[in-house]
Design an enzyme around this catalytic site. Structure first.
Site, short mmCIF file in Angstrom:
data_model
loop_
_atom_site.label_atom_id
_atom_site.label_comp_id
_atom_site.label_asym_id
_atom_site.label_seq_id
_atom_site.Cartn_x
_atom_site.Cartn_y
_atom_site.Cartn_z
N TYR A 187 -66.20 -27.49 3.72
CA TYR A 187 -66.44 -28.60 4.64
C TYR A 187 -67.34 -29.47 4.06
CZ TYR A 187 -69.48 -25.41 7.54
OH TYR A 187 -70.54 -24.74 7.98
N GLU A 188 -67.40 -30.87 4.82
CA GLU A 188 -68.54 -31.76 4.37
C GLU A 188 -68.02 -32.35 2.94
OE1 GLU A 188 -70.47 -32.35 6.73
OE2 GLU A 188 -71.07 -34.45 5.93
#
Lengths: 595, 595
Positions: B440-441
């Site tokens: 994620y990110e």
């Protein structure tokens, strides 16, 4: 989505064109009818079973897990039926002794089949593989009566088998086990103690279970030389051979694990259980270890199977998932985005998983062919040669292929992005399931020690010497073949490094055992890199040999994957050499309390 | 057992003796009172909270997970109380604007604190970190009214924040999002669409939640340039500022994930929900991206925190677990076996986890110091320099530290052997929890592309040039210091490789964007290896500088770990250089359908 089709084309190619199955295996006494065509037909049937019956139970088995109720373990829904199909089809006795009901096929066929089991449902495979191993062990070390009573039941799979080794305070260090055995007066023994981490230790798949238990007799010497091996049946066999009275072995708990949820990992309490000594007293470890090569290859195969299903699942997703555009410009301009397989970094992940998995498969099949040769070849020299190779490379296939299986699963997870982290997708399960294979059947650290401490030293270094000669011989033979230069060049460089490192290690290690241990893990990885490079070079040779004719698509894929391996995996060998020759100093400087 | 004590001594050492906190941070306008002693006192209080309150909820939170009932998410037992302590203590506003209730301390203190949150309970940290980020974003891009209405609630943590980006068909490729926003006539908007993978999207920790949502206005240009950013509160604020009427945003489901079980990952349906535009139309991505550096450092910190607790847990076990004997002979002859820390391969695993984790900590703290400098330094040149460094190394800290966190967790799991595979032990959880941080990110593959495609090219290569000059300058300055030769020598060699590879890449990449993408992941790893080597060399210099005086034990441990890094980790740089300069060919040869 877990996607899996058994890689029959690749198995056929490796057996036929890389390993020369028809001359190496099908000419061995007793295997004359196991022609390549016959073998592939059987494996195609196995593939249908694995794809159609085992695979659909893989994720549901993980979700449901095993349940312990009143000392009985309930396996996930469908496992009983699937296991039944394995038994009815005679699959567990594929390479079993025909005298005890086996099909008498070569070991290498078990290897090819086992990979399919592992890929489609590794939890279910553990029940089958332990039964298979236990049967082999009893056929080798059991008395005539024990064979009659137990071995046939294991070869057919009617009863299941286990190996009971670990105790709470004794894992790697089996010399410390506390389970004890006492003569019962009637020729039998009574075993008392607690074993943990017993894979498939209790379940509802079979009417009885044959536990192979390590324990110590009262007069046992200290350490591993004082360990004896016992059969402890869940039910004592009755007069007709069927299961009769329940034995005093109780499943106290099952573990909640990171993965492998469909496989019951049990704590077993032996409460003065009826037991039968296998072989002579105090020879239990030796008996276990004669099975170790085969069992460790089986665990390596778990890594290969998991790598294969992980690769196939991710490749299918990458061909379909639309996201972003190729750096070279839109490749599917009529779609809202390109399939992610256009991205070099996605291809890197897929090719790495594939190159490691296919090399692992070639290695496992090769060692299995050599296991068959070691058992059956009429020429003792050839048998010894095969035995040397298997002994040398068993820790390599176990450790490297299980490391690679987890790596492939994590690469596949990454290809799925956020979706890979979700249980429903089924890919993260592969990473969890595969993780145990790096640990059990001797941790990969122990495999590395086995390689550097034992296998390198055996017969004054004959094992590695033979291996290096073989690989260097291949390089010399093909060194002037321009078509093969991309493969032979890197291989020759890598094997030079490995030989040099081996010599460095022999010198240092002779004076200081800590030096060997400090190098072990990196050395095993270096050894695996070279072994895989050798197999990829042999694969390339088979593809480019005008006398051989693999299907053009397979040929192109093999050559591309071999090139990927040589340019994008093998360079790691340089780093391992540097790390090893840095010596033990950087590992040993810090006092224990400073950690 | 999960074992964790906040590494306050190391944080103090890095801040003080490696990063010169007193001159670099405590001299910045507004931070005059945030002396090192004051900072460490606050961090010691934070440590008590993390060790005493968050850590005991880490494993129970994983076991219990989040539950969705009637659209409401129940977090695991204890999470509400623990989060409440974070709010009451003002911890979420540690570096928040004092005008909106924050404590106004430097960002670097958030980093040190955040690592403790991540180590002791990364699931709970996600709620805190998203709230922290959302607050920062609104303070930067929100209108005065929005700041008044929402920012203070986020700085205090009274309300929580989220980022709603991903949709089922649009993850990495945000240009494809389908969520739309329409003017409601009253200055507000109505947002309609479905977002998935919303971390902390719904929960019971706070009375309201401020969703930051990417959506497209009717007249939006195609692609990412047509994305706008909206505030969608779970409850519309009432006249007194408190939560009033429930907004039309519904949690449809929560994900069952590999790990991070205490963090609710939600599918949110926006059904014409009341929304407030943040900033100008179509500037949503830019607004999100101004927060990206800080958020990506936060995710890198998750890897560092997980690495730290994994290391500490495994080190504690290795000092206690008795198994086998040292290859150098019994070290604890009065015990039945030696503690496994005597084994070189166990030390290898521990030292690798430690070297990667401590280097990651130094990197995250360094970049955070530079974030503070970039925001507050009076000299514009210095601000720009800091900004360049943060921009360049943000993808490195995000990708390398999350990779390393998972590696450290797996190394720790291996030290525990079979016990590591059991959920009760708590170590396998760390490997599962850490895995999402690689995704994620912005996946780590995307971080690598950001580095090679964007950061290398910005301002005609000024970012990497400045970095190389800095590292080479350090090597020159200390090149004749015999005491430092073990550190500066390998660093100088590695940075030469990196510069050479960068030049190769610039040349190839200019003509062929696929070449950049093909090199990206290996290039980022090479960059990380050099960056960590630089930080270890600076660490060694600080230890050997007679003017500085770290406690002797810390000094010895740091020097030993630095030596381990240089001899047993950094050699990987050679392999990455070879792989990169093999070019894209081996990745692109196979047609998509052949995968």
């Amino acid at each position: 989505m877990q996607v899996y089709r058994a890689p029959l084309d690749d198995v056929r190619f490796v057996l036929d064109e890389v390993l020369g199955y028809e001359t190496t295996v099908a000419t061995l006494p007793g295997y004359e009818e196991a022609t390549l065509d016959a073998a592939m037909e059987i494996l195609a049937e196995a593939a249908r079973l694995c794809e159609g019956v085992l695979l659909p139970l893989n994720r549901t088995g993980d979700e449901e897990g095993c349940v312990l109720e009143n000392g009985e373990v309930r396996t996930p829904a469908g496992f009983r039926g699937a296991y039944r199909e394995l038994v009815v089809g005679g699959w567990l006795g594929l390479d079993g002794d025909p005298e005890h009901g086996g099909a008498g096929l070569p070991r290498v066929m078990w290897t090819a089949f086992d990979e399919m089991l592992c890929a489609s449902n590794v939890s279910l495979e553990t029940y089958a593989a332990l039964t298979h191993s236990a049967g082999k062990l009893l056929l080798r070390h059991g008395s005539g009566e024990q064979k009659d009573r137990y071995a046939g039941k294991l070869v057919s799979g009617e009863w299941a088998g286990t190996m009971c080794l670990t105790e709470p305070h004794a894992g790697t260090d089996l010399g410390m086990i506390a389970t004890r055995a006492e003569a019962a007066g009637d020729g039998a023994h009574r075993v008392t103690g607690t074993k943990i981490f017993v894979t498939a230790g209790e379940h509802d798949l079979t009417e009885s279970i044959v536990h192979l238990v390590l324990a110590k007799l009262p007069d046992a010497p200290a350490g591993v030389r004082g360990i004896s091996l016992f059969i402890v049946p869940k039910h004592r066999p009755g007069p007709g051979g069927g299961p009769a009275e329940r034995n005093a072995v109780v499943c106290g708990s099952i573990e909640h694990k990171m993965g492998l949820g469909g496989s019951a990992t049990c704590t077993l309490h032996f409460e003065g259980a009826h037991a039968e000594l296998v072989g002579e007293p105090h020879t239990g470890i030796a008996s276990m270890f004669t099975m170790m090569n085969a069992s460790r290859i089986d665990v390596g195969i778990q890594g290969i199977g998991i790598g294969e299903i992980a690769y196939q699942s991710a490749a299918a997703y990458a061909r379909e998932r639309l996201q972003g555009r190729s750096p070279a410009g839109p490749q599917a301009p009529d779609l809202p985005a390109d399939p992610i397989i256009v991205h070099p970094d996605v291809r890197r992940a897929l090719l790495r998983a594939r190159a490691l998995t296919e090399a692992g498969r070639a290695l496992a099949l090769w060692l299995s062919v050599e296991l068959d040769v070691a058992e059956r070849h009429p020429d003792e020299r050839r048998r010894q040669e095969a035995d040397d190779l298997v002994a040398l490379l068993t820790p390599v296939v176990k450790a490297a292929c299980t490391d690679n299986g987890v790596e492939a699963a994590n690469l596949a997870l990454g290809v799925f992005g956020g979706h890979g982290y979700i249980r429903e997708t089924g890919v993260e399960q592969l990473a969890r399931d595969g993780r145990i294979a790096q640990i059990y059947e001797g941790t990969n650290g122990i495999q590395a020690l086995d390689l550097v401490r034992r296998k390198l030293a055996l017969h004054e270094g004959r094992l590695p010497r033979r291996f290096f000669d073989r690989v260097e011989g291949f390089c010399e033979e093909h060194g002037r073949d321009a078509e093969l230069a991309d493969f032979v060049g890197p291989l020759a460089d890598a094997v030079r490094r490995l030989r040099r490192t081996t010599e460095w290690l022999a010198e240092r290690g002779a004076a200081d055992a800590e030096e060997l241990a400090a190098a072990a893990t990196d050395y095993l990885r270096l050894f695996a890199l070279v072994t895989f490079a050798y197999l990829w070079a042999r694969t390339a040779r088979a593809c480019l040999d005008p006398g051989q004719a693999p299907p053009p698509e397979l040929r192109e894929a093999k050559l591309a994957t071999a090139r990927f391996y040589m340019t994008r995996v093998l360079p790691e060998a340089v780093a391992h050499e540097q790390v090893i020759t840095a010596g033990k100093g950087p590992l040993m400087a810090l006092p224990a309390e400073a950690f």
